[in-house]
Design an enzyme around this catalytic site. Structure first.
Site, PDB file in Angstrom:
ATOM      1  N   SER A 189      41.045 -41.172  68.200  1.00 54.89           N
ATOM      2  CA  SER A 189      40.304 -39.925  68.394  1.00 54.89           C
ATOM      3  C   SER A 189      38.842 -40.195  68.719  1.00 54.89           C
ATOM      4  CB  SER A 189      40.394 -39.074  67.130  1.00 54.89           C
ATOM      5  OG  SER A 189      39.518 -37.968  67.201  1.00 54.89           O
ATOM      6  N   GLN A 201      40.482 -41.604  73.268  1.00 57.90           N
ATOM      7  CA  GLN A 201      40.350 -40.196  73.619  1.00 57.90           C
ATOM      8  C   GLN A 201      38.880 -39.864  73.855  1.00 57.90           C
ATOM      9  OE1 GLN A 201      40.277 -37.489  70.398  1.00 57.90           O
ATOM     10  NE2 GLN A 201      41.296 -35.830  71.495  1.00 57.90           N
ATOM     11  N   TYR A 243      35.989 -37.050  74.481  1.00 56.38           N
ATOM     12  CA  TYR A 243      35.491 -35.680  74.499  1.00 56.38           C
ATOM     13  C   TYR A 243      34.242 -35.661  75.372  1.00 56.38           C
ATOM     14  CZ  TYR A 243      38.382 -33.985  70.590  1.00 56.38           C
ATOM     15  OH  TYR A 243      39.422 -33.593  69.789  1.00 56.38           O
ATOM     16  N   ARG A 259      38.904 -21.569  62.886  1.00 59.39           N
ATOM     17  CA  ARG A 259      39.854 -22.168  61.951  1.00 59.39           C
ATOM     18  C   ARG A 259      39.693 -21.474  60.598  1.00 59.39           C
ATOM     19  NH1 ARG A 259      39.354 -28.367  64.371  1.00 59.39           N
ATOM     20  NH2 ARG A 259      40.484 -27.839  66.279  1.00 59.39           N
ATOM     21  N   LYS A 284      44.701 -34.633  78.590  1.00 56.44           N
ATOM     22  CA  LYS A 284      45.423 -34.055  77.453  1.00 56.44           C
ATOM     23  C   LYS A 284      44.996 -32.601  77.269  1.00 56.44           C
ATOM     24  CE  LYS A 284      46.224 -34.726  72.464  1.00 56.44           C
ATOM     25  NZ  LYS A 284      45.577 -33.493  71.936  1.00 56.44           N
ATOM     26  N   HIS A 331      47.092 -28.873  71.489  1.00 54.14           N
ATOM     27  CA  HIS A 331      46.234 -29.434  70.438  1.00 54.14           C
ATOM     28  C   HIS A 331      46.856 -29.235  69.050  1.00 54.14           C
ATOM     29  CE1 HIS A 331      42.056 -31.153  70.408  1.00 54.14           C
ATOM     30  NE2 HIS A 331      42.250 -31.042  69.113  1.00 54.14           N
TER      31      HIS A 331
END
Length: 395
Positions: free
Chosen positions: A110, A131, A133, A168, A265, A289
């Protein structure tokens, strides 16, 4: 203490993690966004499909081995990026990477991990992906690409489905800030729960408390705290800045800078997949996700067939979100995926039992894939297709 020793499926590993972790941290793993309908939709998508048994077939020489981007892996399953895994177990990313290497499956580190991409590649050089971002300051993203290339990593995964921080609600109910900060006020509110989970409490503080966002600290002033690095990460990766949210021009730049395999992704729309293929991207992970981005997005499995039809064999199609069993992996392959990823299963394992727990999960999934293939009369992963599914259940 081996909490997962006698677990027979991923759900029992999940329960072991739930018992070990304080509730607010378990919610960090398990939660989705908004009303969490997306979580239900992901798993329900798999439940709608049945596999058609075929018997009197010699399956004594079956193999789950699968080639992906020039490497032969033990099974068509790998580990998705799982955010700040070190919150749940110190050095969790390193432990998962070692488990992945031992099981011969890929692990996507990540961009929010507590371990540097250089350290991960050192312990799993043939199994680690990174990954990315997109940062508000694009120079950071470009430098992270350089660092990944310098290590010798083969695959870069660009996540595109979190242009902003989603709502969230479990975090809001638990009064947990994003990024996570164990402030005195939060500690007081959660004292009772933390003290009923002494093993996690002891490990967390013995390891120095909150881990930093290791791949972002090089771009901060020396001596920045872990909380400051987390705040920096969220400000860079999830809040639109003067440069705007990531767009297709960024992906074009990444394609130019990255000479290895480039995977996107998060796309769920066939037109986006086609545009990525036209741009020269090598693969796509069809993903919502894990239900943590847009709650009303379709299940990844439901989006997969249309994307496969749109891109054909122009790019490698992978899938994550909602995968909990080996049969889920097989169903995804039958519907057009070339490979399948999941993040929560090994995160449950590493939280509950460290590297042994992650290994346990990978063994369970490998055994389930193998058994399901035997029951439907398939000796190789290449034989898995729509004919293995009972009836016409594709939405």
């Amino acid at each position: 203490m081996q909490r997962t020793k006698n677990a027979v499926n991923v759900d029992e590993v999940r329960l072991a993690a739930r018992r070990y972790l304080p509730g607010f941290l378990y919610d960090f793993i398990e939660g989705g966004v908004d009303g969490e309908e997306g979580l239900v939709r992901n798993e329900a998508a798999f439940a709608r499909h049945s596999l058609l048994p075929r018997y009197l077939v010699d399956v004594s020489r079956r193999s789950t081995a699968t080639e992906l981007f020039g490497r032969r892996h033990a099974m068509p399953f790998g580990i998705s990026p799982t955010g700040p895994a070190a919150l749940f177990r110190p050095d969790a990313d390193l432990l998962i990477a070692r488990a992945a290497a031992a099981a011969n499956v890929p692990f996507i580190l990540s961009g929010a991990s507590g371990t540097t991409l250089e350290d991960i590649h050192a312990v799993a050089p043939d199994h680690s992906w990174f990954q990315l971002y997109t940062a508000r300051d694009r120079h950071i993203s470009h430098d992270q690409i350089r660092r990944a290339a310098d290590t010798g990593m083969d695959v870069l995964v660009v996540t595109v489905d979190t242009p902003v921080t989603p709502k969230r609600e479990r975090h809001l109910r638990n009064r947990i800030s994003v990024p996570f900060r164990l402030t005195p006020g939060i500690a007081l509110r959660m004292t009772r729960e933390v003290l009923t989970h002494p093993a996690w409490f002891a490990r967390f503080f013995a390891s120095g408390g909150m881990p930093p966002m290791a791949n972002w600290t090089p771009y901060m002033p020396a001596g920045a705290s872990a909380a400051q690095s987390a705040a920096f990460f969220f400000d860079q990766a999830f809040v639109p800045g003067d440069a705007g949210t990531p767009d297709w021009r960024d992906l074009e730049t990444y394609r130019r800078l990255w000479k290895g395999k480039l995977v996107v992704k998060g796309f769920l729309h066939p037109d986006d997949a086609v545009r990525a293929a036209d741009m020269g991207c090598d693969g796509l992970i069809v993903s919502n996700h894990g239900g943590k981005a847009l709650d009303r997005a379709p299940a990844s499995l439901d989006a997969l067939p249309a994307i496969r039809q749109a891109v054909g064999n122009r790019m490698t199609l992978m899938l994550d979100s909602g995968v909990r069993r080996g049969s889920d992996v097989v169903i995804a392959l039958c519907l057009g995926a070339d490979f399948v990823f999941a993040g929560r299963p090994t995160l449950y394992g590493v939280a509950a039992d460290g590297q042994a727990g992650a290994k346990k999960v990978l063994r369970i999934i490998a055994e389930e894939i193998d058994l399901v293939m035997a029951m439907i009369g398939c000796n190789t992963v290449a034989e898995l297709n729509a004919a293995c599914l009972a009836g016409s259940t594709t939405p």
